[in-house]
Design a protein around this motif. Structure first.
Motif, PDB file in Angstrom:
ATOM      1  N   LEU A 199      24.775  88.203  16.329  1.00 34.62           N
ATOM      2  CA  LEU A 199      25.586  87.299  15.529  1.00 34.62           C
ATOM      3  C   LEU A 199      27.060  87.599  15.830  1.00 34.62           C
ATOM      4  O   LEU A 199      27.423  88.746  16.089  1.00 34.62           O
ATOM      5  CB  LEU A 199      25.342  87.502  14.031  1.00 34.62           C
ATOM      6  CG  LEU A 199      23.929  87.278  13.486  1.00 34.62           C
ATOM      7  CD1 LEU A 199      23.916  87.568  11.988  1.00 34.62           C
ATOM      8  CD2 LEU A 199      23.482  85.858  13.745  1.00 34.62           C
ATOM      9  N   LEU A 200      27.891  86.572  15.765  1.00 39.14           N
ATOM     10  CA  LEU A 200      29.321  86.749  16.034  1.00 39.14           C
ATOM     11  C   LEU A 200      30.135  86.259  14.846  1.00 39.14           C
ATOM     12  O   LEU A 200      29.999  85.103  14.410  1.00 39.14           O
ATOM     13  CB  LEU A 200      29.725  85.964  17.296  1.00 39.14           C
ATOM     14  CG  LEU A 200      31.228  85.902  17.609  1.00 39.14           C
ATOM     15  CD1 LEU A 200      31.795  87.304  17.854  1.00 39.14           C
ATOM     16  CD2 LEU A 200      31.487  85.011  18.830  1.00 39.14           C
ATOM     17  N   VAL A 201      30.994  87.143  14.332  1.00 45.42           N
ATOM     18  CA  VAL A 201      31.964  86.772  13.310  1.00 45.42           C
ATOM     19  C   VAL A 201      33.356  86.932  13.917  1.00 45.42           C
ATOM     20  O   VAL A 201      33.707  88.005  14.401  1.00 45.42           O
ATOM     21  CB  VAL A 201      31.853  87.659  12.054  1.00 45.42           C
ATOM     22  CG1 VAL A 201      32.913  87.268  11.019  1.00 45.42           C
ATOM     23  CG2 VAL A 201      30.463  87.568  11.450  1.00 45.42           C
ATOM     24  N   GLU A 202      34.125  85.844  13.914  1.00 49.90           N
ATOM     25  CA  GLU A 202      35.487  85.886  14.454  1.00 49.90           C
ATOM     26  C   GLU A 202      36.455  85.873  13.275  1.00 49.90           C
ATOM     27  O   GLU A 202      36.437  84.952  12.455  1.00 49.90           O
ATOM     28  CB  GLU A 202      35.718  84.700  15.379  1.00 49.90           C
ATOM     29  CG  GLU A 202      36.915  84.885  16.283  1.00 49.90           C
ATOM     30  CD  GLU A 202      36.866  84.005  17.524  1.00 49.90           C
ATOM     31  OE1 GLU A 202      37.655  84.255  18.443  1.00 49.90           O
ATOM     32  OE2 GLU A 202      36.050  83.059  17.578  1.00 49.90           O
ATOM     33  N   VAL A 203      37.278  86.901  13.192  1.00 51.06           N
ATOM     34  CA  VAL A 203      38.147  87.100  12.028  1.00 51.06           C
ATOM     35  C   VAL A 203      39.595  86.862  12.433  1.00 51.06           C
ATOM     36  O   VAL A 203      40.099  87.501  13.359  1.00 51.06           O
ATOM     37  CB  VAL A 203      38.002  88.534  11.465  1.00 51.06           C
ATOM     38  CG1 VAL A 203      38.639  88.626  10.081  1.00 51.06           C
ATOM     39  CG2 VAL A 203      36.546  88.973  11.420  1.00 51.06           C
ATOM     40  N   ALA A 204      40.266  85.933  11.745  1.00 55.73           N
ATOM     41  CA  ALA A 204      41.668  85.642  12.063  1.00 55.73           C
ATOM     42  C   ALA A 204      42.382  85.148  10.818  1.00 55.73           C
ATOM     43  O   ALA A 204      41.811  84.464   9.977  1.00 55.73           O
ATOM     44  CB  ALA A 204      41.766  84.589  13.174  1.00 55.73           C
ATOM     45  N   TRP A 205      43.642  85.502  10.708  1.00 51.53           N
ATOM     46  CA  TRP A 205      44.483  85.065   9.598  1.00 51.53           C
ATOM     47  C   TRP A 205      44.673  83.552   9.638  1.00 51.53           C
ATOM     48  O   TRP A 205      44.903  82.916   8.615  1.00 51.53           O
ATOM     49  CB  TRP A 205      45.826  85.778   9.696  1.00 51.53           C
ATOM     50  CG  TRP A 205      46.648  85.757   8.435  1.00 51.53           C
ATOM     51  CD1 TRP A 205      47.736  84.984   8.171  1.00 51.53           C
ATOM     52  CD2 TRP A 205      46.437  86.561   7.273  1.00 51.53           C
ATOM     53  NE1 TRP A 205      48.222  85.253   6.915  1.00 51.53           N
ATOM     54  CE2 TRP A 205      47.438  86.219   6.340  1.00 51.53           C
ATOM     55  CE3 TRP A 205      45.488  87.534   6.926  1.00 51.53           C
ATOM     56  CZ2 TRP A 205      47.536  86.821   5.087  1.00 51.53           C
ATOM     57  CZ3 TRP A 205      45.581  88.132   5.677  1.00 51.53           C
ATOM     58  CH2 TRP A 205      46.592  87.774   4.763  1.00 51.53           C
ATOM     59  N   GLU A 206      44.577  82.958  10.827  1.00 49.23           N
ATOM     60  CA  GLU A 206      44.873  81.529  11.017  1.00 49.23           C
ATOM     61  C   GLU A 206      43.647  80.630  10.906  1.00 49.23           C
ATOM     62  O   GLU A 206      43.714  79.454  11.253  1.00 49.23           O
ATOM     63  CB  GLU A 206      45.543  81.307  12.380  1.00 49.23           C
ATOM     64  CG  GLU A 206      46.988  81.766  12.448  1.00 49.23           C
ATOM     65  CD  GLU A 206      47.123  83.253  12.707  1.00 49.23           C
ATOM     66  OE1 GLU A 206      46.078  83.951  12.776  1.00 49.23           O
ATOM     67  OE2 GLU A 206      48.261  83.742  12.822  1.00 49.23           O
ATOM     68  N   VAL A 207      42.536  81.132  10.427  1.00 52.16           N
ATOM     69  CA  VAL A 207      41.368  80.271  10.187  1.00 52.16           C
ATOM     70  C   VAL A 207      41.691  79.346   9.012  1.00 52.16           C
ATOM     71  O   VAL A 207      41.994  79.817   7.914  1.00 52.16           O
ATOM     72  CB  VAL A 207      40.113  81.112   9.896  1.00 52.16           C
ATOM     73  CG1 VAL A 207      38.954  80.211   9.476  1.00 52.16           C
ATOM     74  CG2 VAL A 207      39.725  81.943  11.108  1.00 52.16           C
ATOM     75  N   CYS A 208      41.671  78.046   9.258  1.00 53.73           N
ATOM     76  CA  CYS A 208      42.031  77.050   8.230  1.00 53.73           C
ATOM     77  C   CYS A 208      43.409  77.330   7.639  1.00 53.73           C
ATOM     78  O   CYS A 208      43.678  77.030   6.471  1.00 53.73           O
ATOM     79  CB  CYS A 208      40.995  77.003   7.104  1.00 53.73           C
ATOM     80  SG  CYS A 208      39.335  76.593   7.638  1.00 53.73           S
ATOM     81  N   ASN A 209      44.290  77.912   8.434  1.00 53.14           N
ATOM     82  CA  ASN A 209      45.579  78.361   7.917  1.00 53.14           C
ATOM     83  C   ASN A 209      46.597  78.329   9.055  1.00 53.14           C
ATOM     84  O   ASN A 209      46.783  79.306   9.771  1.00 53.14           O
ATOM     85  CB  ASN A 209      45.423  79.789   7.360  1.00 53.14           C
ATOM     86  CG  ASN A 209      46.704  80.347   6.787  1.00 53.14           C
ATOM     87  OD1 ASN A 209      47.532  79.603   6.252  1.00 53.14           O
ATOM     88  ND2 ASN A 209      46.879  81.657   6.895  1.00 53.14           N
ATOM     89  N   GLN A 210      47.269  77.187   9.235  1.00 58.15           N
ATOM     90  CA  GLN A 210      48.146  76.988  10.388  1.00 58.15           C
ATOM     91  C   GLN A 210      49.510  77.616  10.145  1.00 58.15           C
ATOM     92  O   GLN A 210      50.399  77.015   9.566  1.00 58.15           O
ATOM     93  CB  GLN A 210      48.309  75.495  10.694  1.00 58.15           C
ATOM     94  CG  GLN A 210      49.077  75.231  11.988  1.00 58.15           C
ATOM     95  CD  GLN A 210      49.020  73.788  12.415  1.00 58.15           C
ATOM     96  OE1 GLN A 210      48.449  72.949  11.731  1.00 58.15           O
ATOM     97  NE2 GLN A 210      49.603  73.478  13.554  1.00 58.15           N
ATOM     98  N   VAL A 211      49.657  78.861  10.611  1.00 54.75           N
ATOM     99  CA  VAL A 211      50.929  79.557  10.436  1.00 54.75           C
ATOM    100  C   VAL A 211      51.535  80.055  11.750  1.00 54.75           C
ATOM    101  O   VAL A 211      52.685  80.464  11.776  1.00 54.75           O
ATOM    102  CB  VAL A 211      50.783  80.754   9.469  1.00 54.75           C
ATOM    103  CG1 VAL A 211      50.505  80.279   8.063  1.00 54.75           C
ATOM    104  CG2 VAL A 211      49.688  81.713   9.940  1.00 54.75           C
TER     105      VAL A 211
END
Length: 612
Positions: free
Chosen positions: A16-28
């Motif tokens: 399984l792959l989880v990709e973690v980013a501050w910009e998920v659904c959050n355009q900054v």
């Protein structure tokens, strides 16, 4: 062109792959483009074994995120949904849903503020276990450490939902999510960790403040410099994530050097960035789109310049640069120097034509310049008056032709009412001025210290009538709501002839890649990740419309001379040659599609699965 063969689908079928980013659904920031554009290719390979994880900020997420309702949640029978259900039972504010972008990936969003009551303990643990300092005065850091703690809890819970031989890979982007990595390793959570730095935090600060950044890189004392720029907590988090990950990656060979000297770890892999080229494909329409959007730019140019003087728009080239306002890092200084030299060369050459150069960036401003707004409004009135006269003349001419016996063209002036003649005359009288067209379209908050304005003043590149290179500095993003352009940024790009991005510091650089995707030639530099990648992998890249200015181990003077020569050669192309070049650019865009570049990510995940 050596394009890596696409990875076999599916990659690691037991993972399984989880990709973690501050910009998920959050355009900054720029990472948003990386994550969002990569989604379709990742979903194609991983399907329902893929999920994204990010912080929940209601204002940002409401337009991009569609949460599952209770009935949909109950029907889901997979580890991601199971982990969310477990955390909800424990009282956590967490939701699972769909990111409303191409590919429609599943997303888990966690509200970071719910961890604020435990901030003291979280920060204490970061210091005692990992020597990561977190001051009390920075709310962004509080959001980051709160989300990091919650991300760690989610991955712990998710790991209990994973049934062997199934395994779990978590890919963290940037220091803002990477703060979870040290705790995951300390508690030996069974998850294979990948961390990507897209640009080292300290590297960006140093490059902005040191014109010889690359020469001094080996001598940097990271802690002293981080304290100097007041970013020690964030840099410490970044270093801890880089050293804690099973696989550490970055986005270009250029940032590999930064990672070695500023983070003290050699990256295990380089993950070049791509685009979802399908979003930009216009097939046979792309040349028509260029004409269509160029005509919109013509309207702006007429409003901006023709009030003072006119020039032949058919013999005018539109060049532009865009991006974050980093005068040195983004190569604005080099671009302006080359433009000043090009202006002089064009004046001396006797060649016909003009160049209009647009600087599109973001700066604090009070308002749009009233003179610019008024000029646009009056031109609109001129256009309305001309169209009314055109309609009146057309109707009366048609009637005269049908009713008359004289085959000669009647006196067209006699077909226009005195009202419209008077309005036409008065409108033109209020339209013309002896003032020079302004260089900047807005009133800046701090006009006196702006580097772009100070350069054009010193160089007298201030839109004199005899200047062959005209400057338009637009310190706001182009948007359809703007009264000056009234078009999307992508449409503006398509209407231009050349993008100029000779960056001094650019870990990757999406702006030239977005030009290429839209069939517009672009200039980049060998100090941008994209430019370095092009030089390594694309033979005869200039024929494909990608020019690379040499800045590595070159003086500013040498690079300015090379960029000037590139611009000089470009302005001498005839229309047919420019059309052929745009065809070549558009046809080469497929080389940078995530379908081809995703293989680098999948190899990094495979490597992480091999490491314990």
């Amino acid at each position: 062109m050596q394009v890596p063969a696409p990875a076999p689908d599916p990659i690691a079928p037991d993972a399984l792959l989880v990709e973690v980013a501050w910009e998920v659904c959050n355009q900054v920031g720029g990472i948003y483009t990386v994550i969002r554009s990569k989604v379709p290719a990742t979903v194609q390979a991983w399907d329902d074994r893929y999920c994204l994880l990010g912080p929940y900020f209601a204002n940002q997420a409401q337009g991009e995120f569609e949460p599952y309702d209770d009935q949909q949640m109950a029907a889901l029978n997979d580890p991601f949904a199971g982990a969310v259900r477990q955390m909800r039972k424990r009282g956590y504010d967490i939701c699972l849903g769909i990111w409303l972008v191409t590919g429609r990936p599943r997303v888990v969003l966690i509200n970071p503020y719910q961890a604020y009551p435990r901030l003291g303990q979280i920060k204490s643990d970061l210091w005692h276990h990992h020597t990561i300092p977190t001051p009390d005065t920075d709310d962004l850091l509080h959001q980051v450490v709160a989300f990091g703690d919650l991300a760690k809890i989610f991955l712990e819970v998710l790991a209990t939902e994973v049934v062997p031989p199934q395994r779990l890979v978590a890919h963290f982007h940037e220091w803002m999510t990477g703060v979870a990595i040290p705790a995951l390793r300390r508690d030996q959570v069974p998850v294979h960790l990948v961390f990507t730095t897209h640009a080292t935090l300290l590297g960006r600060y140093l490059a902005m403040n040191d014109p010889n950044f690359y020469d001094h890189l080996m001598q940097v004392e990271w802690q002293a410099e981080a304290r100097h720029f007041n970013i020690e907590p964030a840099v410490t988090m970044e270093r801890a994530a880089a050293h804690g990950a099973h696989v550490f990656t970055t986005v270009s060979e250029l940032t590999v050097r930064e990672c070695i000297y500023l983070l003290d770890r050699i990256p295990d892999a380089v993950l070049p960035n791509g685009l979802n080229i399908e979003r930009f494909v216009a097939l046979h329409e792309f040349q028509n789109l260029h004409q269509q959007y160029k005509s919109k730019i013509h309207e702006f140019v007429m409003a901006h310049f023709f009030q003072s003087y006119s020039f032949d728009l058919d013999k005018t080239l539109y060049l532009f640069t865009s991006g974050r306002y980093e005068y040195h890092n983004k190569g604005f200084d080099l671009t302006l120097e080359a433009l000043a030299r090009l202006n002089y060369r064009l004046q001396q050459s006797g060649l016909e034509g003009n160049v209009v150069m647009f600087f599109i960036t973001k700066r604090p401003f009070h308002s749009i310049n009233p003179q610019v707004l008024q000029s646009r409004a009056i031109l609109d009135e001129v256009q309305e008056t001309c169209e009314a006269i055109e309609r009146q003349v057309g109707e009366r001419l048609f009637y005269a032709a049908a009713a008359g016996t004289d085959h000669r063209l009647p006196d067209l002036d006699a077909l226009v009412d005195d009202y419209w003649k008077l309005r036409y005359r008065r409108t033109l009288q209020s339209w013309k001025t002896t003032n020079l067209p302004p260089v900047i379209t807005h009133n800046l908050v701090d006009d006196a210290t702006d580097d772009i304005l100070n350069f054009v003043r010193r160089a007298n590149l201030v839109n004199n009538q005899h200047d062959r290179v005209k400057i338009v500095y637009h310190p706001d993003f182009v948007s359809p709501t703007s009264p000056l352009f009234g078009m999307e940024y992508g449409q503006f790009v398509r209407g231009c002839h050349l993008g100029i991005f000779p960056s001094y510091y650019e870990p990757w650089g999406y702006t030239p890649l977005e030009c290429v995707a839209r069939g517009v030639p672009a200039i980049t530099s060998d100090l941008s990740g994209f430019g370095d990648y092009v030089m390594e992998t694309v033979p005869d890249h200039e024929a494909k419309g990608i020019y690379v200015v040499k800045r590595q181990e070159k003086s500013f003077e040498e690079s300015a001379a090379e960029l000037t020569e590139m611009l000089w050669q470009f302005v001498q192309l005839n229309r047919r040659e420019r059309i052929m070049q745009r065809n070549n650019v558009e046809s080469s865009a497929e080389l940078y599609d995530w379908k081809n570049l995703r293989v680098h990510y999948d190899r990094a995940y495979q490597l992480a699965l091999e490491r314990q």
